[in-house]
Write a protein that holds these residues in place. Sequence first.
Motif, PDB file in Angstrom:
ATOM      1  N   ASP A 146     -16.156  -6.032   5.856  1.00 26.47           N
ATOM      2  CA  ASP A 146     -16.398  -5.074   6.936  1.00 26.47           C
ATOM      3  C   ASP A 146     -16.394  -5.740   8.311  1.00 26.47           C
ATOM      4  OD1 ASP A 146     -18.747  -6.486   6.789  1.00 26.47           O
ATOM      5  OD2 ASP A 146     -20.028  -4.754   6.354  1.00 26.47           O
ATOM      6  N   LEU A 147     -15.887  -6.987   8.375  1.00 23.36           N
ATOM      7  CA  LEU A 147     -15.705  -7.610   9.679  1.00 23.36           C
ATOM      8  C   LEU A 147     -14.645  -6.842  10.468  1.00 23.36           C
ATOM      9  CD1 LEU A 147     -15.706 -11.464   9.001  1.00 23.36           C
ATOM     10  CD2 LEU A 147     -17.390 -10.160  10.289  1.00 23.36           C
ATOM     11  N   LYS A 148     -14.901  -6.653  11.731  1.00 29.68           N
ATOM     12  CA  LYS A 148     -13.959  -5.913  12.568  1.00 29.68           C
ATOM     13  C   LYS A 148     -12.962  -6.855  13.243  1.00 29.68           C
ATOM     14  CE  LYS A 148     -17.385  -2.321  13.647  1.00 29.68           C
ATOM     15  NZ  LYS A 148     -16.716  -1.259  12.871  1.00 29.68           N
ATOM     16  N   TRP A 149     -11.837  -6.284  13.655  1.00 32.62           N
ATOM     17  CA  TRP A 149     -10.843  -6.963  14.486  1.00 32.62           C
ATOM     18  C   TRP A 149     -10.239  -8.196  13.811  1.00 32.62           C
ATOM     19  CZ3 TRP A 149      -9.936  -3.620  18.191  1.00 32.62           C
ATOM     20  CH2 TRP A 149     -10.982  -2.816  18.656  1.00 32.62           C
ATOM     21  N   ILE A 150      -9.997  -8.133  12.521  1.00 31.30           N
ATOM     22  CA  ILE A 150      -9.350  -9.232  11.810  1.00 31.30           C
ATOM     23  C   ILE A 150      -7.860  -9.221  12.132  1.00 31.30           C
ATOM     24  CG2 ILE A 150      -8.727 -10.122   9.534  1.00 31.30           C
ATOM     25  CD1 ILE A 150     -11.425  -9.010   8.529  1.00 31.30           C
ATOM     26  N   LYS A 151      -7.349 -10.342  12.652  1.00 36.02           N
ATOM     27  CA  LYS A 151      -5.960 -10.405  13.100  1.00 36.02           C
ATOM     28  C   LYS A 151      -4.999 -10.887  12.021  1.00 36.02           C
ATOM     29  CE  LYS A 151      -7.220  -9.048  17.165  1.00 36.02           C
ATOM     30  NZ  LYS A 151      -7.014  -7.629  17.528  1.00 36.02           N
ATOM     31  N   SER A 152      -5.464 -11.693  11.064  1.00 35.04           N
ATOM     32  CA  SER A 152      -4.561 -12.173  10.016  1.00 35.04           C
ATOM     33  C   SER A 152      -5.339 -12.490   8.749  1.00 35.04           C
ATOM     34  CB  SER A 152      -3.793 -13.412  10.484  1.00 35.04           C
ATOM     35  OG  SER A 152      -4.666 -14.479  10.798  1.00 35.04           O
TER      36      SER A 152
ATOM     37  N   PRO B  13      -8.128   3.894   5.800  1.00 36.36           N
ATOM     38  CA  PRO B  13      -9.567   4.178   5.827  1.00 36.36           C
ATOM     39  C   PRO B  13     -10.132   4.057   7.244  1.00 36.36           C
ATOM     40  CG  PRO B  13      -9.010   2.593   4.096  1.00 36.36           C
ATOM     41  CD  PRO B  13      -7.800   2.727   4.963  1.00 36.36           C
ATOM     42  N   LEU B  14     -11.086   4.883   7.555  1.00 35.78           N
ATOM     43  CA  LEU B  14     -11.879   4.852   8.779  1.00 35.78           C
ATOM     44  C   LEU B  14     -11.108   5.211  10.044  1.00 35.78           C
ATOM     45  CD1 LEU B  14     -14.240   1.788   8.146  1.00 35.78           C
ATOM     46  CD2 LEU B  14     -14.662   4.220   7.724  1.00 35.78           C
ATOM     47  N   SER B  15     -10.057   4.466  10.389  1.00 38.91           N
ATOM     48  CA  SER B  15      -9.364   4.774  11.638  1.00 38.91           C
ATOM     49  C   SER B  15      -7.894   4.371  11.555  1.00 38.91           C
ATOM     50  CB  SER B  15     -10.036   4.057  12.819  1.00 38.91           C
ATOM     51  OG  SER B  15      -9.880   2.655  12.701  1.00 38.91           O
ATOM     52  N   PRO B  16      -7.034   5.049  12.312  1.00 41.43           N
ATOM     53  CA  PRO B  16      -5.587   4.786  12.277  1.00 41.43           C
ATOM     54  C   PRO B  16      -5.204   3.606  13.159  1.00 41.43           C
ATOM     55  CG  PRO B  16      -6.017   6.605  13.757  1.00 41.43           C
ATOM     56  CD  PRO B  16      -7.349   6.215  13.169  1.00 41.43           C
TER      57      PRO B  16
ATOM     58  N   GLU C 136       0.323  -0.079  -7.135  1.00 43.34           N
ATOM     59  CA  GLU C 136       0.434   0.753  -8.329  1.00 43.34           C
ATOM     60  C   GLU C 136      -0.583   1.888  -8.335  1.00 43.34           C
ATOM     61  OE1 GLU C 136       0.083  -2.106 -11.457  1.00 43.34           O
ATOM     62  OE2 GLU C 136       2.146  -2.833 -11.223  1.00 43.34           O
ATOM     63  N   THR C 137      -1.771   1.640  -7.794  1.00 44.27           N
ATOM     64  CA  THR C 137      -2.815   2.669  -7.782  1.00 44.27           C
ATOM     65  C   THR C 137      -2.775   3.516  -6.517  1.00 44.27           C
ATOM     66  OG1 THR C 137      -4.423   1.178  -6.729  1.00 44.27           O
ATOM     67  CG2 THR C 137      -4.313   1.174  -9.149  1.00 44.27           C
ATOM     68  N   GLU C 138      -2.104   3.023  -5.485  1.00 46.94           N
ATOM     69  CA  GLU C 138      -2.046   3.681  -4.174  1.00 46.94           C
ATOM     70  C   GLU C 138      -3.450   3.939  -3.623  1.00 46.94           C
ATOM     71  OE1 GLU C 138       0.436   7.133  -4.852  1.00 46.94           O
ATOM     72  OE2 GLU C 138       2.225   5.978  -4.336  1.00 46.94           O
ATOM     73  N   ALA C 139      -4.327   2.946  -3.794  1.00 47.72           N
ATOM     74  CA  ALA C 139      -5.721   3.066  -3.354  1.00 47.72           C
ATOM     75  C   ALA C 139      -6.121   1.839  -2.540  1.00 47.72           C
ATOM     76  CB  ALA C 139      -6.638   3.218  -4.557  1.00 47.72           C
ATOM     77  N   PHE C 140      -7.052   2.055  -1.592  1.00 54.29           N
ATOM     78  CA  PHE C 140      -7.584   0.983  -0.764  1.00 54.29           C
ATOM     79  C   PHE C 140      -8.914   0.499  -1.315  1.00 54.29           C
ATOM     80  CE2 PHE C 140      -4.777   3.278   2.083  1.00 54.29           C
ATOM     81  CZ  PHE C 140      -4.166   2.281   2.826  1.00 54.29           C
ATOM     82  N   GLN C 141      -9.099  -0.822  -1.328  1.00 52.38           N
ATOM     83  CA  GLN C 141     -10.354  -1.441  -1.757  1.00 52.38           C
ATOM     84  C   GLN C 141     -10.913  -2.273  -0.607  1.00 52.38           C
ATOM     85  OE1 GLN C 141      -9.835  -4.239  -4.971  1.00 52.38           O
ATOM     86  NE2 GLN C 141     -11.845  -5.186  -4.635  1.00 52.38           N
ATOM     87  N   LEU C 142     -12.172  -2.035  -0.239  1.00 54.76           N
ATOM     88  CA  LEU C 142     -12.793  -2.772   0.860  1.00 54.76           C
ATOM     89  C   LEU C 142     -13.055  -4.224   0.446  1.00 54.76           C
ATOM     90  CD1 LEU C 142     -14.164  -2.710   3.698  1.00 54.76           C
ATOM     91  CD2 LEU C 142     -16.303  -2.177   2.487  1.00 54.76           C
ATOM     92  N   LEU C 143     -12.625  -5.165   1.281  1.00 55.92           N
ATOM     93  CA  LEU C 143     -12.885  -6.588   1.043  1.00 55.92           C
ATOM     94  C   LEU C 143     -13.895  -7.163   2.023  1.00 55.92           C
ATOM     95  CD1 LEU C 143      -9.358  -8.106   0.303  1.00 55.92           C
ATOM     96  CD2 LEU C 143     -11.131  -7.451  -1.320  1.00 55.92           C
TER      97      LEU C 143
ATOM     98  N   ASP D 298     -11.460  -1.851  11.855  1.00 59.91           N
ATOM     99  CA  ASP D 298     -12.769  -1.645  11.237  1.00 59.91           C
ATOM    100  C   ASP D 298     -13.092  -2.605  10.102  1.00 59.91           C
ATOM    101  OD1 ASP D 298     -13.403   1.019  12.621  1.00 59.91           O
ATOM    102  OD2 ASP D 298     -11.454   1.403  11.706  1.00 59.91           O
ATOM    103  N   ALA D 299     -12.077  -3.069   9.345  1.00 59.29           N
ATOM    104  CA  ALA D 299     -12.371  -3.824   8.141  1.00 59.29           C
ATOM    105  C   ALA D 299     -11.087  -4.419   7.557  1.00 59.29           C
ATOM    106  CB  ALA D 299     -13.049  -2.920   7.103  1.00 59.29           C
ATOM    107  N   LEU D 300     -11.254  -5.134   6.429  1.00 57.71           N
ATOM    108  CA  LEU D 300     -10.130  -5.689   5.665  1.00 57.71           C
ATOM    109  C   LEU D 300     -10.120  -5.038   4.293  1.00 57.71           C
ATOM    110  CD1 LEU D 300      -7.863  -7.883   5.356  1.00 57.71           C
ATOM    111  CD2 LEU D 300      -9.650  -9.327   4.339  1.00 57.71           C
ATOM    112  N   TYR D 301      -8.927  -4.654   3.840  1.00 60.69           N
ATOM    113  CA  TYR D 301      -8.775  -3.951   2.569  1.00 60.69           C
ATOM    114  C   TYR D 301      -7.670  -4.576   1.731  1.00 60.69           C
ATOM    115  CZ  TYR D 301     -11.053  -0.352   5.424  1.00 60.69           C
ATOM    116  OH  TYR D 301     -11.900   0.319   6.262  1.00 60.69           O
ATOM    117  N   LEU D 302      -7.725  -4.279   0.435  1.00 60.36           N
ATOM    118  CA  LEU D 302      -6.600  -4.487  -0.464  1.00 60.36           C
ATOM    119  C   LEU D 302      -6.015  -3.123  -0.794  1.00 60.36           C
ATOM    120  CD1 LEU D 302      -7.383  -7.133  -3.257  1.00 60.36           C
ATOM    121  CD2 LEU D 302      -5.510  -7.175  -1.601  1.00 60.36           C
ATOM    122  N   PHE D 303      -4.710  -2.993  -0.665  1.00 60.53           N
ATOM    123  CA  PHE D 303      -4.035  -1.768  -1.066  1.00 60.53           C
ATOM    124  C   PHE D 303      -3.301  -2.034  -2.362  1.00 60.53           C
ATOM    125  CE2 PHE D 303      -0.199   0.926  -1.175  1.00 60.53           C
ATOM    126  CZ  PHE D 303      -0.799   2.188  -1.116  1.00 60.53           C
ATOM    127  N   GLY D 304      -3.672  -1.323  -3.418  1.00 62.01           N
ATOM    128  CA  GLY D 304      -3.003  -1.452  -4.696  1.00 62.01           C
ATOM    129  C   GLY D 304      -1.725  -0.636  -4.710  1.00 62.01           C
TER     130      GLY D 304
END
Length: 301
Positions: A235-241, A195-198, A226-233, A218-224
Amino acid sequence: MKALATVFLILVANFAHAEEPATGKIHEVVSTQTSAILCADQAENRIRLVDPFAQNADEADLWSYPATKDQPSEYIPTDAKRVEINNEVCILAAYHGRVRLVRFRDSKLIKDYPSYSSCHSAELLPDGSIVTVNSNHGMLRLHHSADDFVDTELPYAHGVTWDKKRECLWVLGDRLYRFRYHDRQLSLDQQYDLPLSPTGHDLFPLRTAPKLLISNNDALYLFGIETEAFQLLSDLKWIKSASQNADGSIWISDPQRTEVGTSWQSDSIVPVQTSGPNQRHTIAGSKFYKARWWQPVDFSY
């Protein structure tokens, strides 16, 4: 004890599902349920395991590599994972220019392989081989030994995790990639646009569900899976871990603590979602690149 080893917990509010503090010195016996934080600390180039519930500084620093009495590493650490090989708990540590497998119980160096100077993370494969991701060089390196390795081009390579159930390797770079591993070789199987940027950065599995924590610039996501979909968790930027606590909460290295060092260093982890006032674990004097809850990674090992 050095000031760097002083660790304190700042609690603005009580935990709704607080874990029990660690009891005793877990240099000797470490429970898989111990509430501790594993850090790739760049303040003194050490991998550190710290107990945020310690009552005093003498009990807070549980383990470090190199030990606090020894000279720090010449290499800058970027990631550290609790892994298991032959039923033995080890630490897999990535450094700029190096990847090391260290046996936890006695800090014995098991494997020590050279990698690129932009090495950002590493993963252990079922046969004992190791893979590293190297961001600036855009390379996924498969290490069979110090001298036997294979490079695969992978732009913006930052994160990697093994999926034992599906027998595949997930790799994060400019996209999310899925590789198969067979006969000591990696082959690309699938890829997914981010999502948003590579600009993929951290990749780490949840404790139980078949989902991957994925951050980019750009943000933190969960990738399912089984669903092969991204869910936004977040919108804080530059999360390293990012990692999941035993109570199900998801924590990240605080990307807004830039006053402690460079823009990629932090001294705190914070929960992504809270039911009350903000909570925080702060490791005084630290400048870690990545920090995660100490946990068995059932997804991978």
